[in-house]
Write a protein that holds these residues in place. Structure first.
Motif, PDB file in Angstrom:
ATOM      1  N   LEU A  91      17.772  40.682  21.400  1.00  0.00           N
ATOM      2  CA  LEU A  91      18.351  39.880  20.318  1.00  0.00           C
ATOM      3  C   LEU A  91      18.167  38.394  20.615  1.00  0.00           C
ATOM      4  CD1 LEU A  91      21.711  41.767  19.609  1.00  0.00           C
ATOM      5  CD2 LEU A  91      19.809  41.502  18.007  1.00  0.00           C
ATOM      6  N   GLY A  92      18.404  38.022  21.869  1.00  0.00           N
ATOM      7  CA  GLY A  92      18.205  36.629  22.259  1.00  0.00           C
ATOM      8  C   GLY A  92      16.766  36.186  22.106  1.00  0.00           C
ATOM      9  N   GLU A  93      15.847  37.097  22.367  1.00  0.00           N
ATOM     10  CA  GLU A  93      14.423  36.789  22.198  1.00  0.00           C
ATOM     11  C   GLU A  93      14.082  36.478  20.748  1.00  0.00           C
ATOM     12  OE1 GLU A  93      10.740  39.611  21.587  1.00  0.00           O
ATOM     13  OE2 GLU A  93      11.419  39.718  23.663  1.00  0.00           O
ATOM     14  N   ARG A  94      14.532  37.355  19.837  1.00  0.00           N
ATOM     15  CA  ARG A  94      14.228  37.143  18.430  1.00  0.00           C
ATOM     16  C   ARG A  94      14.919  35.892  17.905  1.00  0.00           C
ATOM     17  NH1 ARG A  94      10.771  38.454  18.559  1.00  0.00           N
ATOM     18  NH2 ARG A  94      10.275  37.117  16.816  1.00  0.00           N
ATOM     19  N   LEU A  95      16.131  35.654  18.370  1.00  0.00           N
ATOM     20  CA  LEU A  95      16.857  34.463  17.929  1.00  0.00           C
ATOM     21  C   LEU A  95      16.081  33.201  18.293  1.00  0.00           C
ATOM     22  CD1 LEU A  95      20.651  33.843  18.182  1.00  0.00           C
ATOM     23  CD2 LEU A  95      19.087  32.137  19.076  1.00  0.00           C
ATOM     24  N   ALA A  96      15.601  33.140  19.529  1.00  0.00           N
ATOM     25  CA  ALA A  96      14.844  31.964  19.966  1.00  0.00           C
ATOM     26  C   ALA A  96      13.556  31.812  19.164  1.00  0.00           C
ATOM     27  CB  ALA A  96      14.534  32.076  21.460  1.00  0.00           C
ATOM     28  N   MET A 145      24.727  38.867  17.473  1.00  0.00           N
ATOM     29  CA  MET A 145      25.100  38.671  18.868  1.00  0.00           C
ATOM     30  C   MET A 145      26.595  38.401  19.007  1.00  0.00           C
ATOM     31  SD  MET A 145      21.873  36.612  20.551  1.00  0.00           S
ATOM     32  CE  MET A 145      22.385  37.009  22.230  1.00  0.00           C
ATOM     33  N   GLU A 146      27.138  37.629  18.101  1.00  0.00           N
ATOM     34  CA  GLU A 146      28.566  37.331  18.172  1.00  0.00           C
ATOM     35  C   GLU A 146      29.405  38.583  17.927  1.00  0.00           C
ATOM     36  OE1 GLU A 146      28.967  34.125  15.390  1.00  0.00           O
ATOM     37  OE2 GLU A 146      28.706  32.592  16.960  1.00  0.00           O
ATOM     38  N   LYS A 147      28.962  39.446  17.018  1.00  0.00           N
ATOM     39  CA  LYS A 147      29.693  40.686  16.769  1.00  0.00           C
ATOM     40  C   LYS A 147      29.677  41.603  17.984  1.00  0.00           C
ATOM     41  CE  LYS A 147      29.524  41.108  11.735  1.00  0.00           C
ATOM     42  NZ  LYS A 147      29.066  41.925  10.575  1.00  0.00           N
ATOM     43  N   LEU A 148      28.630  41.505  18.770  1.00  0.00           N
ATOM     44  CA  LEU A 148      28.534  42.314  19.981  1.00  0.00           C
ATOM     45  C   LEU A 148      29.203  41.636  21.174  1.00  0.00           C
ATOM     46  CD1 LEU A 148      24.834  43.508  19.606  1.00  0.00           C
ATOM     47  CD2 LEU A 148      26.901  44.890  19.301  1.00  0.00           C
ATOM     48  N   GLY A 149      29.804  40.471  20.933  1.00  0.00           N
ATOM     49  CA  GLY A 149      30.495  39.764  22.001  1.00  0.00           C
ATOM     50  C   GLY A 149      29.587  38.962  22.900  1.00  0.00           C
ATOM     51  N   ALA A 150      28.344  38.734  22.470  1.00  0.00           N
ATOM     52  CA  ALA A 150      27.384  37.978  23.281  1.00  0.00           C
ATOM     53  C   ALA A 150      27.380  36.510  22.869  1.00  0.00           C
ATOM     54  CB  ALA A 150      25.990  38.573  23.133  1.00  0.00           C
ATOM     55  N   ASP A 151      26.801  35.690  23.713  1.00  0.00           N
ATOM     56  CA  ASP A 151      26.714  34.250  23.465  1.00  0.00           C
ATOM     57  C   ASP A 151      25.335  33.922  22.893  1.00  0.00           C
ATOM     58  OD1 ASP A 151      26.701  31.519  23.451  1.00  0.00           O
ATOM     59  OD2 ASP A 151      27.139  31.261  25.587  1.00  0.00           O
ATOM     60  N   PRO A 152      25.240  33.579  21.618  1.00  0.00           N
ATOM     61  CA  PRO A 152      23.923  33.310  21.016  1.00  0.00           C
ATOM     62  C   PRO A 152      23.273  32.021  21.501  1.00  0.00           C
ATOM     63  CG  PRO A 152      25.663  32.840  19.443  1.00  0.00           C
ATOM     64  CD  PRO A 152      26.334  33.471  20.630  1.00  0.00           C
ATOM     65  N   THR A 153      24.010  31.198  22.234  1.00  0.00           N
ATOM     66  CA  THR A 153      23.416  29.955  22.741  1.00  0.00           C
ATOM     67  C   THR A 153      22.764  30.144  24.106  1.00  0.00           C
ATOM     68  OG1 THR A 153      25.425  29.189  23.873  1.00  0.00           O
ATOM     69  CG2 THR A 153      25.203  28.651  21.531  1.00  0.00           C
ATOM     70  N   ALA A 154      22.944  31.318  24.709  1.00  0.00           N
ATOM     71  CA  ALA A 154      22.396  31.556  26.048  1.00  0.00           C
ATOM     72  C   ALA A 154      20.905  31.876  25.977  1.00  0.00           C
ATOM     73  CB  ALA A 154      23.142  32.703  26.720  1.00  0.00           C
ATOM     74  N   MET A 155      20.180  31.453  26.989  1.00  0.00           N
ATOM     75  CA  MET A 155      18.755  31.771  27.114  1.00  0.00           C
ATOM     76  C   MET A 155      18.620  33.067  27.905  1.00  0.00           C
ATOM     77  SD  MET A 155      15.483  30.893  26.714  1.00  0.00           S
ATOM     78  CE  MET A 155      15.260  29.120  26.527  1.00  0.00           C
ATOM     79  N   THR A 156      18.264  34.139  27.216  1.00  0.00           N
ATOM     80  CA  THR A 156      18.092  35.419  27.903  1.00  0.00           C
ATOM     81  C   THR A 156      16.693  35.481  28.527  1.00  0.00           C
ATOM     82  OG1 THR A 156      17.175  36.613  25.999  1.00  0.00           O
ATOM     83  CG2 THR A 156      19.589  36.483  26.172  1.00  0.00           C
ATOM     84  N   PRO A 157      16.455  36.421  29.451  1.00  0.00           N
ATOM     85  CA  PRO A 157      15.124  36.503  30.074  1.00  0.00           C
ATOM     86  C   PRO A 157      13.987  36.666  29.070  1.00  0.00           C
ATOM     87  CG  PRO A 157      16.708  37.789  31.331  1.00  0.00           C
ATOM     88  CD  PRO A 157      17.421  37.338  30.095  1.00  0.00           C
ATOM     89  N   SER A 158      14.174  37.524  28.068  1.00  0.00           N
ATOM     90  CA  SER A 158      13.107  37.726  27.083  1.00  0.00           C
ATOM     91  C   SER A 158      12.919  36.497  26.203  1.00  0.00           C
ATOM     92  CB  SER A 158      13.407  38.952  26.213  1.00  0.00           C
ATOM     93  OG  SER A 158      13.228  40.140  26.951  1.00  0.00           O
ATOM     94  N   ALA A 159      14.006  35.774  25.940  1.00  0.00           N
ATOM     95  CA  ALA A 159      13.885  34.527  25.178  1.00  0.00           C
ATOM     96  C   ALA A 159      13.083  33.503  25.972  1.00  0.00           C
ATOM     97  CB  ALA A 159      15.272  33.982  24.849  1.00  0.00           C
ATOM     98  N   ASP A 160      13.341  33.460  27.267  1.00  0.00           N
ATOM     99  CA  ASP A 160      12.590  32.561  28.143  1.00  0.00           C
ATOM    100  C   ASP A 160      11.113  32.939  28.140  1.00  0.00           C
ATOM    101  OD1 ASP A 160      11.749  30.793  30.061  1.00  0.00           O
ATOM    102  OD2 ASP A 160      13.089  31.490  31.634  1.00  0.00           O
ATOM    103  N   LEU A 161      10.846  34.230  28.261  1.00  0.00           N
ATOM    104  CA  LEU A 161       9.464  34.700  28.310  1.00  0.00           C
ATOM    105  C   LEU A 161       8.708  34.392  27.026  1.00  0.00           C
ATOM    106  CD1 LEU A 161       7.199  36.290  29.714  1.00  0.00           C
ATOM    107  CD2 LEU A 161       8.189  38.380  28.746  1.00  0.00           C
ATOM    108  N   THR A 162       9.322  34.691  25.886  1.00  0.00           N
ATOM    109  CA  THR A 162       8.610  34.479  24.620  1.00  0.00           C
ATOM    110  C   THR A 162       8.362  32.999  24.354  1.00  0.00           C
ATOM    111  OG1 THR A 162       8.521  35.226  22.317  1.00  0.00           O
ATOM    112  CG2 THR A 162      10.610  34.308  23.045  1.00  0.00           C
ATOM    113  N   SER A 163       9.251  32.142  24.855  1.00  0.00           N
ATOM    114  CA  SER A 163       9.029  30.705  24.671  1.00  0.00           C
ATOM    115  C   SER A 163       7.824  30.231  25.475  1.00  0.00           C
ATOM    116  CB  SER A 163      10.282  29.920  25.065  1.00  0.00           C
ATOM    117  OG  SER A 163      10.529  30.009  26.451  1.00  0.00           O
ATOM    118  N   VAL A 164       7.644  30.813  26.658  1.00  0.00           N
ATOM    119  CA  VAL A 164       6.485  30.453  27.480  1.00  0.00           C
ATOM    120  C   VAL A 164       5.201  30.993  26.853  1.00  0.00           C
ATOM    121  CG1 VAL A 164       5.381  30.752  29.725  1.00  0.00           C
ATOM    122  CG2 VAL A 164       7.835  30.327  29.601  1.00  0.00           C
ATOM    123  N   ILE A 165       5.246  32.251  26.411  1.00  0.00           N
ATOM    124  CA  ILE A 165       4.063  32.879  25.819  1.00  0.00           C
ATOM    125  C   ILE A 165       3.577  32.113  24.594  1.00  0.00           C
ATOM    126  CG2 ILE A 165       3.249  34.949  24.608  1.00  0.00           C
ATOM    127  CD1 ILE A 165       5.097  36.582  26.431  1.00  0.00           C
TER     128      ILE A 165
END
Length: 256
Positions: A91-96, A145-165
């Protein structure tokens, strides 16, 4: 040479045949020179492996749930034998990616203002609609993400990866030397990735029992499929239009 077109003849001296005299010397010297290291590529491969072993936590981790509700949800999923952090990570990946998508189409709109479009090419209305769609998809993912109790502002590993790619895509669009047609090439890369990634996220959501989210994600994928079809059509029309354009005599090489 005009930036409105990209395949004109010009002062391109990157090829070795533009300097036949010097190229012979370069080739001869390359044959005389000794390798900078003995052996094959195994030594550099060993160095890469060593770096991998020392990389520690890799691209990081998924942060803990940001709320009591999220902690409870995570605990329940773990009791069922699942790993909810994988879903949060994707989810963090797609959000980013969707957030970056808004910027990509903002850049395309700027190119449109400078270079204009072509027959069968993008319009301001459609580029703006796609940009707004990307923003709405970003908002959807924040909500999920908020409904699942996650922080949408956090950089997840997949979000980091897709930004580099995908670093090359915004770089190409923001490059002052590229025109709108060239930007379509970059947008095509983004839209192909976007469609495949939404498909993966939908399958993951359904597999974890998040059917209501999966249904909403499917609507996003339907919109992304339209984006992809539009960008492919615009690019094809742009290439075809340029291929039919007469060669500018000012760009032809001088005759001896």
């Amino acid at each position: 040479m005009s930036k409105d077109t990209i395949a004109d003849v010009g002062a391109n001296r990157t090829g070795i045949k533009t300097s036949p005299v010097d190229s012979k010397d370069v080739i001869a010297e390359a044959r005389r020179a000794k390798p900078s290291s003995l052996g094959d590529a195994r030594a550099i491969a060993d160095v890469r492996k060593q770096y991998m072993r020392e990389a520690g936590d890799g691209l990081g981790s998924v942060p803990p749930p940001a709320s009591l509700k999220g902690m409870a949800k995570t605990a329940m999923d773990m009791l069922k034998g699942g790993k909810p952090t994988v879903f949060i990570d994707k989810l963090g990946e797609r959000l980013a990616f969707e957030r970056s998508g808004v910027r990509l189409y903002e850049g395309a709109l700027s190119k449109l203002e400078v270079f204009g479009s072509w027959e069968g090419g993008p319009s301001r209305e459609l580029l703006t609609k796609i940009m707004d769609d990307e923003l709405s998809h970003f908002a959807l993912l924040v909500e999920a993400m908020e409904k699942l109790g996650a922080d949408p502002t956090a950089m997840t590993p997949s979000a980091d990866l897709t930004s580099v790619i995908s670093m090359g895509v915004p770089a190409a669009i923001s490059d002052a030397r590229t025109n709108l047609r060239q930007c379509m090439e970059a947008l095509l890369v983004a839209e192909l990735t976007d469609n495949a990634s939404w498909e993966l996220l939908i399958d993951l959501a359904r597999g974890l029992g998040h059917d209501s989210l999966a249904d909403r994600f499917q609507l996003a994928l339907d919109a992304e499929a339209e984006h992809l079809a539009l960008v492919k059509g615009w690019l094809a029309a742009g290439v075809s239009t340029e291929a039919r354009a007469p060669m500018d005599s000012a760009t032809l090489p001088a005759q001896p």
